[in-house]
Design a protein around this motif. Structure first.
Motif, PDB file in Angstrom:
ATOM      1  N   UNK A 107      -6.561  -6.521   0.869  1.00 29.96           N
ATOM      2  CA  UNK A 107      -6.021  -7.430   1.894  1.00 29.96           C
ATOM      3  C   UNK A 107      -7.044  -8.497   2.262  1.00 29.96           C
ATOM      4  N   UNK A 108      -8.295  -8.079   2.411  1.00 28.45           N
ATOM      5  CA  UNK A 108      -9.344  -9.020   2.800  1.00 28.45           C
ATOM      6  C   UNK A 108      -9.644 -10.002   1.681  1.00 28.45           C
TER       7      UNK A 108
ATOM      8  N   UNK B 274       8.499 -13.120  -5.283  1.00 25.51           N
ATOM      9  CA  UNK B 274       7.213 -12.765  -4.688  1.00 25.51           C
ATOM     10  C   UNK B 274       6.264 -12.226  -5.757  1.00 25.51           C
ATOM     11  N   UNK B 275       4.975 -12.409  -5.512  1.00 25.35           N
ATOM     12  CA  UNK B 275       3.948 -11.833  -6.369  1.00 25.35           C
ATOM     13  C   UNK B 275       3.446 -10.568  -5.682  1.00 25.35           C
ATOM     14  N   UNK B 276       3.488  -9.461  -6.384  1.00 23.33           N
ATOM     15  CA  UNK B 276       3.165  -8.170  -5.772  1.00 23.33           C
ATOM     16  C   UNK B 276       1.799  -7.666  -6.218  1.00 23.33           C
ATOM     17  N   UNK B 277       1.029  -7.251  -5.225  1.00 22.69           N
ATOM     18  CA  UNK B 277      -0.243  -6.596  -5.489  1.00 22.69           C
ATOM     19  C   UNK B 277      -0.093  -5.180  -4.940  1.00 22.69           C
ATOM     20  N   UNK B 278      -0.321  -4.192  -5.779  1.00 23.75           N
ATOM     21  CA  UNK B 278      -0.159  -2.809  -5.350  1.00 23.75           C
ATOM     22  C   UNK B 278      -1.505  -2.141  -5.100  1.00 23.75           C
ATOM     23  N   UNK B 279      -1.543  -1.255  -4.108  1.00 25.99           N
ATOM     24  CA  UNK B 279      -2.724  -0.420  -3.866  1.00 25.99           C
ATOM     25  C   UNK B 279      -2.210   0.981  -3.575  1.00 25.99           C
ATOM     26  N   UNK B 280      -2.818   2.004  -4.190  1.00 24.78           N
ATOM     27  CA  UNK B 280      -2.277   3.352  -4.024  1.00 24.78           C
ATOM     28  C   UNK B 280      -3.027   4.168  -2.976  1.00 24.78           C
ATOM     29  N   UNK B 281      -3.935   3.530  -2.249  1.00 21.34           N
ATOM     30  CA  UNK B 281      -4.584   4.227  -1.123  1.00 21.34           C
ATOM     31  C   UNK B 281      -5.056   3.201  -0.096  1.00 21.34           C
ATOM     32  N   UNK B 282      -5.329   3.696   1.100  1.00 27.68           N
ATOM     33  CA  UNK B 282      -5.642   2.805   2.209  1.00 27.68           C
ATOM     34  C   UNK B 282      -6.925   2.023   2.037  1.00 27.68           C
ATOM     35  N   UNK B 283      -7.943   2.680   1.527  1.00 26.37           N
ATOM     36  CA  UNK B 283      -9.239   2.023   1.393  1.00 26.37           C
ATOM     37  C   UNK B 283      -9.152   0.829   0.445  1.00 26.37           C
ATOM     38  N   UNK B 284      -8.529   1.051  -0.713  1.00 20.99           N
ATOM     39  CA  UNK B 284      -8.332  -0.034  -1.670  1.00 20.99           C
ATOM     40  C   UNK B 284      -7.445  -1.113  -1.056  1.00 20.99           C
TER      41      UNK B 284
ATOM     42  N   UNK C 275       0.872  -1.175   0.000  1.00 23.64           N
ATOM     43  CA  UNK C 275       0.000   0.000   0.000  1.00 23.64           C
ATOM     44  C   UNK C 275       0.910   1.225   0.000  1.00 23.64           C
ATOM     45  N   UNK C 276       0.999   1.866  -1.144  1.00 24.36           N
ATOM     46  CA  UNK C 276       1.980   2.941  -1.370  1.00 24.36           C
ATOM     47  C   UNK C 276       1.454   3.852  -2.469  1.00 24.36           C
ATOM     48  N   UNK C 277       1.423   5.152  -2.206  1.00 23.95           N
ATOM     49  CA  UNK C 277       0.881   6.083  -3.201  1.00 23.95           C
ATOM     50  C   UNK C 277       1.944   6.657  -4.134  1.00 23.95           C
TER      51      UNK C 277
END
Ligand code: MN
Length: 129
Positions: free
Chosen positions: A42-43, A27-37, A8-10
């Motif tokens: 994560x869930x 590793x397999x990376x999943x990126x999210x650019x904001x906390x809500x996403x 989780x990194x903008x």
């Protein structure tokens, strides 16, 4: 083996560097650019660990960590704060908010992957998934 890491990194450049280093290590990376996403992801994807920036738009890393900790299904998922905040007390604050550990930016490409692996749950390589 679950080799998924959620970042989780903008900041695009930081995400790019972390993704590059971790993918190179398998590793397999999943990126999210904001906390809500990031929380929703994560869930949904049950990552092995969550790398969490502190300075994020709208919902900061402290709020994201606290929200993640409210979900017991994520209890075994370490939250690793990755942040340039270097003020006294920040380390304590993010650990109090629920982070398992803390890595300071700028990221050191020579040690970053080893630092992340050190925070992964014991036996993560054998985790059937
Ligand atoms: Mn940021």
């Amino acid at each position: 083996m679950n080799n998924r890491l959620l970042i989780i990194e903008d900041n695009e450049q930081n995400l790019y560097l972390m993704r590059f280093l971790l993918e190179k290590s398998g590793f397999a990376i999943i990126g999210a650019d904001n906390g809500k996403t990031g929380i929703a992801t994560a869930l949904q994807c049950r990552p092995l660990a969550i790398l969490l920036d502190i300075q994020l738009p709208e919902m900061d890393g402290y709020a994201v960590a606290a929200e993640l900790k409210r979900h017991s299904e994520l209890d075994a998922v370490p939250i690793i704060a990755v942040t340039s905040y270097a003020m006294v007390g920040d380390r304590e604050n993010i650990l109090a908010a629920g982070a398992t550990g803390y890595i300071e930016k700028p990221i050191n490409p020579d040690t970053f992957v080893a630092e992340i692996i050190a925070y992964l749950p014991e036996g993560w390589k054998d985790d059937g998934d």
